[in-house]
Enzyme design. Structure first.
Site, PDB file in Angstrom:
ATOM      1  N   GLU A 144       0.896  -1.164   0.000  1.00 25.69           N
ATOM      2  CA  GLU A 144       0.000   0.000   0.000  1.00 25.69           C
ATOM      3  C   GLU A 144       0.925   1.201   0.000  1.00 25.69           C
ATOM      4  O   GLU A 144       1.217   1.786   1.032  1.00 25.69           O
ATOM      5  CB  GLU A 144      -0.903  -0.030   1.232  1.00 25.69           C
ATOM      6  CG  GLU A 144      -2.251   0.660   1.010  1.00 25.69           C
ATOM      7  CD  GLU A 144      -2.157   2.176   1.002  1.00 25.69           C
ATOM      8  OE1 GLU A 144      -1.327   2.731   0.257  1.00 25.69           O
ATOM      9  OE2 GLU A 144      -2.923   2.801   1.742  1.00 25.69           O
ATOM     10  N   GLU A 153       4.244   8.549  -3.779  1.00 24.71           N
ATOM     11  CA  GLU A 153       4.972   8.122  -2.586  1.00 24.71           C
ATOM     12  C   GLU A 153       6.133   7.187  -2.915  1.00 24.71           C
ATOM     13  O   GLU A 153       6.646   6.496  -2.045  1.00 24.71           O
ATOM     14  CB  GLU A 153       4.012   7.446  -1.599  1.00 24.71           C
ATOM     15  CG  GLU A 153       3.030   8.418  -0.966  1.00 24.71           C
ATOM     16  CD  GLU A 153       2.151   7.780   0.098  1.00 24.71           C
ATOM     17  OE1 GLU A 153       2.313   6.561   0.350  1.00 24.71           O
ATOM     18  OE2 GLU A 153       1.313   8.486   0.677  1.00 24.71           O
TER      19      GLU A 153
END
Length: 685
Positions: A144, A153
């Protein structure tokens, strides 16, 4: 060991670096994190669990032991799902130490410590081998690592490294793939966040500088709750395009790439903005899908899942261009390892596009570095501009000497256009000064406003050519402001400039008021609510860690949120709780305000919304919060230009709305720090 943390200082208009304990940075990050939001995201968690069960079953069907690598484990939730689904062992990687510690506690509390190993490292530092962090490579990869932009990210470099070093060839991956979608639209509302538009003052046009109009703008994504942008606010010019997919079960490259989607324009208009979101398939067949699509794409919008950790993206084209219905177009998305950007070509242009299209756009005009996107929207708000122009018109005379105190403000330009005798403006930076110079030059007003890169307390009569100020004006807006009352820096500027003001100087705005209303949030409450049990797993250690972090400092402070993105209902009337008189200097003594607001509507009260209103004159007010009356049902309409303050109660309060319960409040303005301390209690009669 100490750490330095930035804190907005309303008395100086600057960010002060304050020495805090070593733990402060951790506590602040945890207190403001979105872990609770993710744990409350049942759709996300359920889809992950289904995908994990299916992946474990596929590996077992091959007669293999199931070894899982979970990158970015957070609370350890996905690892516990994997072990519950039958995985033999799981390596759970988490780089943030407090989070890794919490995951360890949660794993132990749920009885999985013999099958889950928490590794407190960045995944690219994890080693494999007899003496390594992992005894063997994994055959199931769970991650995730996504943000609103999917790759922001560092998902691509992490996947790239994992496939090269940490997982077996042909591994199962959950999620299995991600797909990015985009739609070309025309939107006056959204485009106003990207480009300075023409304004009208006394029948004269104020045009944007040419350099701003042809600038590609800021390269960073504009991530918002697109569900709160009405479909009436934009016109689709093409279909929803599938731009590209990434298969996470195969080696992934983080090298720059471009992808194209051809389509025929569905309508004529101005191509300005690209709306984008993504979905993830948790299994190879694509039967378990978690979608980030806004609610207006659903047949029944209320059935769409709400999440704040993954929203939707708005991208602004480098330049707007006219398109004609039936025209063949090509939408191009480029990405590096962390970000995406879009461009539009005709079908014929697409084949001749050079490699230059792969280079990330950047601001060349400086305006997009000085003004944020909400600030562009604020400067382009015609009704707001008219309020300021009307207020200025009512106070200016032919002999007025004006001084503007706001960052990158057009008010001094307006004052010059309204024929003030002399106009000065204090700018907080060389860059904002240069942007306003561009505006003046583009409108043949060079020298019409004297821009001074001087702090208010350092300004002297010589800097003003011996003039005394007759009109001191501000919006006020300061780029360092985080919470609504940080703009009280204007009051401190007014105090510092007192010796340069004429005895009857007009101060605009003449005062400001702090307002509050107790509210029930439709969804925002989830980011601060304890979870307890998530998909059958006890995550109370996470709840305790968040609460400890809130208790460390943050629980007695409000936090900034753009409430137009987060619907809420007012359960009390709104009221002004504190007034700041700018015609006077900042007082030395505290300003204290106490009172109570009865609940007049039934609902669950999650906290209090706070905002400032600026009284430009006795009869002209500009609100940075509520911009319309509260409806009978309690619905609120909020300004899109500024963030409001939100003070979350530690626990929600159920109101019957009969007026027998009330929110008691206490506010204390401390002049020495510029802070407003606040406390709230709910009392029943």
């Amino acid at each position: 060991m100490k750490t330095f943390c930035g804190r907005a200082n309303p008395t100086t208009g600057a960010v002060d670096w304050v020495e805090e304990s070593e733990e402060y940075d951790y506590h602040q990050e945890i207190a403001r994190s979105c872990y609770a939001d993710m744990l409350h995201d049942h759709d996300r968690n359920e889809k992950y669990y289904q995908g994990i069960r299916a992946a474990v079953a596929r590996v077992k069907a091959r007669g293999e032991k199931v070894i899982v690598l979970d990158i970015g484990t957070g609370t350890g939730l996905l690892s516990m799902m994997a072990v519950s689904a039958g995985a033999d062992f799981c390596y759970a990687v988490e780089v943030f130490k407090p989070m890794a510690n919490a995951a360890q506690c949660i794993v132990e509390k749920n009885g999985f410590s013999d099958k889950i190993k928490i590794i407190n490292k960045h995944s690219t530092d994890v080693t494999v081998g007899p003496d390594g962090d992992m005894q063997m490579k994994a055959n199931v990869l769970i991650t995730e690592l996504f943000d609103t932009e999917l790759i922001g990210e560092g998902a691509l470099p992490s996947y790239e490294h994992a496939h090269q070093n940490l997982v077996q060839e042909g591994c199962e991956a959950v999620p299995h793939r991600a797909t990015v979608y985009a739609q070309l639209v025309e939107s006056e509302l959204l485009w106003s966040w990207a480009q300075l538009q023409e304004a009208e003052v006394e029948g004269a046009r104020l045009v944007p500088p040419p350099a701003v109009g042809c600038c590609s703008g800021a390269h960073s994504v504009c991530d918002i709750q697109l569900s709160q942008v009405s479909p009436h606010s934009f016109t689709p010019l093409g279909p929803l395009c599938t731009m590209f997919s990434v298969d996470f079960s195969k080696p992934v490259s983080s090298a720059p790439q471009s992808h194209h989607s051809q389509f025929v324009a569905q309508a004529s208009g101005r191509a300005q903005v690209v709306l984008s979101w993504w979905d993830i398939d948790m299994d190879p067949s694509g039967t378990i899908v978690c979608s980030m699509a806004p609610d207006w794409t659903y047949p029944q919008p209320k059935t769409s899942p709400w999440r704040d950790h993954w929203m939707q993206s708005v991208y602004f084209l480098p330049v707007e261009r006219k398109v004609t219905e039936g025209e063949e177009l090509s939408l191009t998305v480029c990405h590096d390892d962390y970000s995406l950007w879009y461009s539009l070509q005709t079908h014929s242009q697409q084949h001749s596009q050079s490699e230059a299209g792969l280079s990330r756009p950047c601001c060349t005009c400086q305006a997009h570095l000085v003004w944020t996107r909400p600030r562009f929207g604020e400067l382009n708000d015609k009704l707001r501009t008219e309020s300021y122009v009307s207020a200025l018109r009512s106070v200016l005379r032919e002999d007025s000497v004006c001084l503007g105190v706001s960052d990158g403000s057009l008010l001094p330009v307006f004052a010059h256009m309204l024929r003030a005798k002399k106009v000065f403006s204090l700018e907080n930076s060389r860059m904002s000064k240069q942007v306003i110079e561009q505006v003046l030059e583009a409108n043949s007003m060079k020298g019409g406003v004297e821009l001074l890169e001087i702090r208010p307390e350092q300004l002297t009569s010589n800097d003003l050519g011996g003039e005394q100020i007759s009109v001191l004006m501000g919006e006020p807006y300061f780029s360092t402001s985080l919470l609504p009352w940080h703009s009280l820096f204007f009051w401190y500027c007014r105090t510092a400039l007192a010796g340069l003001l004429q005895p009857n100087t007009t101060i605009l705005p003449c005062s400001a008021t702090l307002h509050m209303v107790a509210v029930e949030f439709q969804d925002l409450w989830r980011i601060r609510a304890p979870c307890g049990t998530c998909e059958g797993f006890d995550v109370t250690p996470m709840d305790k860690m968040v609460q400890q972090s809130l208790d460390f400092r943050e629980s007695r402070e409000a936090e900034p949120h753009p409430l137009w993105e987060y619907p809420c209902r007012a359960l009390t009337q709104s009221t002004a709780v504190m007034t700041f008189d700018f015609t006077q200097c900042v007082p030395q003594q505290q300003i204290i305000s106490q009172g109570s607001l009865p609940f007049i509507r039934s609902g669950r009260c999650h906290g209090v919304a706070l905002w400032m209103e600026y009284h430009l004159t006795d009869d002209i007010t500009v609100s940075a919060g509520l911009i319309g009356p509260i409806s009978k049902q309690g619905d609120c309409e909020w300004s899109r230009h500024r963030k409001q303050g939100v003070y979350f109660f530690r626990s929600a309060w159920d109101s019957s709305g009969d007026g027998r319960a009330a929110v008691s409040y206490s506010f204390t303005f401390e002049p020495s720090s510029g802070d407003i301390k606040m406390d709230f209690t709910v009392e029943s009669q």
